[in-house]
Motif scaffolding. Sequence first.
Motif, PDB file in Angstrom:
ATOM      1  N   THR A   4      26.036 -98.508  34.088  1.00 54.89           N
ATOM      2  CA  THR A   4      25.580 -99.345  32.983  1.00 54.89           C
ATOM      3  C   THR A   4      26.210-100.722  33.032  1.00 54.89           C
ATOM      4  O   THR A   4      27.375-100.880  33.429  1.00 54.89           O
ATOM      5  CB  THR A   4      25.955 -98.676  31.634  1.00 54.89           C
ATOM      6  N   ALA A   5      25.408-101.736  32.627  1.00 52.09           N
ATOM      7  CA  ALA A   5      25.925-103.091  32.421  1.00 52.09           C
ATOM      8  C   ALA A   5      25.625-103.475  30.977  1.00 52.09           C
ATOM      9  O   ALA A   5      24.552-103.167  30.456  1.00 52.09           O
ATOM     10  CB  ALA A   5      25.275-104.071  33.381  1.00 52.09           C
ATOM     11  N   ARG A   6      26.576-104.134  30.328  1.00 51.12           N
ATOM     12  CA  ARG A   6      26.412-104.497  28.923  1.00 51.12           C
ATOM     13  C   ARG A   6      26.462-106.014  28.739  1.00 51.12           C
ATOM     14  O   ARG A   6      27.278-106.695  29.360  1.00 51.12           O
ATOM     15  CB  ARG A   6      27.502-103.839  28.063  1.00 51.12           C
ATOM     16  N   TYR A   7      25.568-106.489  27.858  1.00 50.73           N
ATOM     17  CA  TYR A   7      25.517-107.912  27.519  1.00 50.73           C
ATOM     18  C   TYR A   7      25.583-108.068  26.010  1.00 50.73           C
ATOM     19  O   TYR A   7      25.026-107.250  25.265  1.00 50.73           O
ATOM     20  CB  TYR A   7      24.244-108.545  28.076  1.00 50.73           C
ATOM     21  N   ARG A   8      26.241-109.115  25.560  1.00 49.95           N
ATOM     22  CA  ARG A   8      26.467-109.295  24.132  1.00 49.95           C
ATOM     23  C   ARG A   8      25.274-109.885  23.410  1.00 49.95           C
ATOM     24  O   ARG A   8      25.167-109.757  22.182  1.00 49.95           O
ATOM     25  CB  ARG A   8      27.695-110.192  23.918  1.00 49.95           C
ATOM     26  N   LEU A  47      20.731-101.233  31.302  1.00 52.23           N
ATOM     27  CA  LEU A  47      21.229-102.511  30.804  1.00 52.23           C
ATOM     28  C   LEU A  47      21.244-102.443  29.274  1.00 52.23           C
ATOM     29  O   LEU A  47      20.215-102.218  28.650  1.00 52.23           O
ATOM     30  CB  LEU A  47      20.325-103.662  31.258  1.00 52.23           C
ATOM     31  N   TRP A  48      22.426-102.620  28.707  1.00 50.60           N
ATOM     32  CA  TRP A  48      22.554-102.609  27.250  1.00 50.60           C
ATOM     33  C   TRP A  48      22.633-104.037  26.734  1.00 50.60           C
ATOM     34  O   TRP A  48      23.341-104.879  27.293  1.00 50.60           O
ATOM     35  CB  TRP A  48      23.810-101.867  26.821  1.00 50.60           C
ATOM     36  N   PHE A  49      21.890-104.304  25.656  1.00 55.48           N
ATOM     37  CA  PHE A  49      21.950-105.596  24.982  1.00 55.48           C
ATOM     38  C   PHE A  49      22.296-105.360  23.520  1.00 55.48           C
ATOM     39  O   PHE A  49      22.376-104.215  23.066  1.00 55.48           O
ATOM     40  CB  PHE A  49      20.608-106.316  25.114  1.00 55.48           C
ATOM     41  N   SER A  50      22.493-106.434  22.781  1.00 55.71           N
ATOM     42  CA  SER A  50      22.904-106.285  21.386  1.00 55.71           C
ATOM     43  C   SER A  50      21.832-105.621  20.535  1.00 55.71           C
ATOM     44  O   SER A  50      22.128-105.074  19.467  1.00 55.71           O
ATOM     45  CB  SER A  50      23.255-107.650  20.792  1.00 55.71           C
ATOM     46  N   MET A  53      18.212-101.163  24.627  1.00 52.13           N
ATOM     47  CA  MET A  53      18.530-100.686  25.968  1.00 52.13           C
ATOM     48  C   MET A  53      17.345-100.903  26.903  1.00 52.13           C
ATOM     49  O   MET A  53      16.192-100.645  26.553  1.00 52.13           O
ATOM     50  CB  MET A  53      18.870 -99.192  25.898  1.00 52.13           C
ATOM     51  N   THR A  55      15.910 -99.639  30.541  1.00 48.71           N
ATOM     52  CA  THR A  55      16.054 -98.640  31.587  1.00 48.71           C
ATOM     53  C   THR A  55      14.688 -98.266  32.117  1.00 48.71           C
ATOM     54  O   THR A  55      13.703 -98.254  31.374  1.00 48.71           O
ATOM     55  CB  THR A  55      16.783 -97.378  31.063  1.00 48.71           C
ATOM     56  N   ASP A  62      16.143-101.499  19.404  1.00 52.40           N
ATOM     57  CA  ASP A  62      16.724-100.659  18.361  1.00 52.40           C
ATOM     58  C   ASP A  62      15.835-100.677  17.120  1.00 52.40           C
ATOM     59  O   ASP A  62      15.140-101.665  16.836  1.00 52.40           O
ATOM     60  CB  ASP A  62      18.121-101.164  17.988  1.00 52.40           C
TER      61      ASP A  62
END
Length: 211
Positions: A4-8, A47-50, A53, A55, A62
């Motif tokens: 996983t990669a996360r972005y704010r 890839l997670w964003f604020s 997700m 994928t 959300d």
Amino acid sequence: GRDTARYRGSFFEYAIEAEAETDGAFTITSDRAQDAGVDALSHIEVLWFSDGMFTEGTFELDQVRDTPDDHNWDSYRETYDIDQTRLTRETRYDDGRLEATTYVDGMRSSRMTTARRDVFAWHTRAETFDANGIRVERTFTYDDGRISVSSYDAGALTSTHTTDPEDAYNWSEITLDYLPGGVMHRTQTYDDGRVEETKFIDDARHSRTVT
């Protein structure tokens, strides 16, 4: 677990490009002042964003809730492709309706609405739309079993065909044809074989024939 990669920031604040020849490889470009630049990622599954997700080529927004109750809906969810083009939207309304809409090239393609039986006289409404998002057909399934299919041309209603498959009425089908100049033809077929044809002009009955 999944790599996983996360972005704010929000998904919509980044440009994502998938490397066609390498599974799980992405180039992420950001113009945000907080993290402007380009990231080259590899072997990434999520890839997670604020706000959700990304994928398997799809971003899942959300759930958005109408907490202050400013609208006639309670919540909705949406999905987008890698180019940030909307794919689906699912909306829950305050009156209990659940509406699922699909999109093609960002344009509305189909919509299915289900309703609680104690709120409306129908429990499903299915709609299809053309490439420009204009309705071409709408089908109601009523609580008493009737099925009503309406057709549209350039968004204008042209005909409605209603059937009584559960034999709740003394007729089997009713067809309404809407013509230019305020003319409407109504054909009703009864269970005993009678066929009644009625012509209306400007909503006033003009003639009726029964065979």
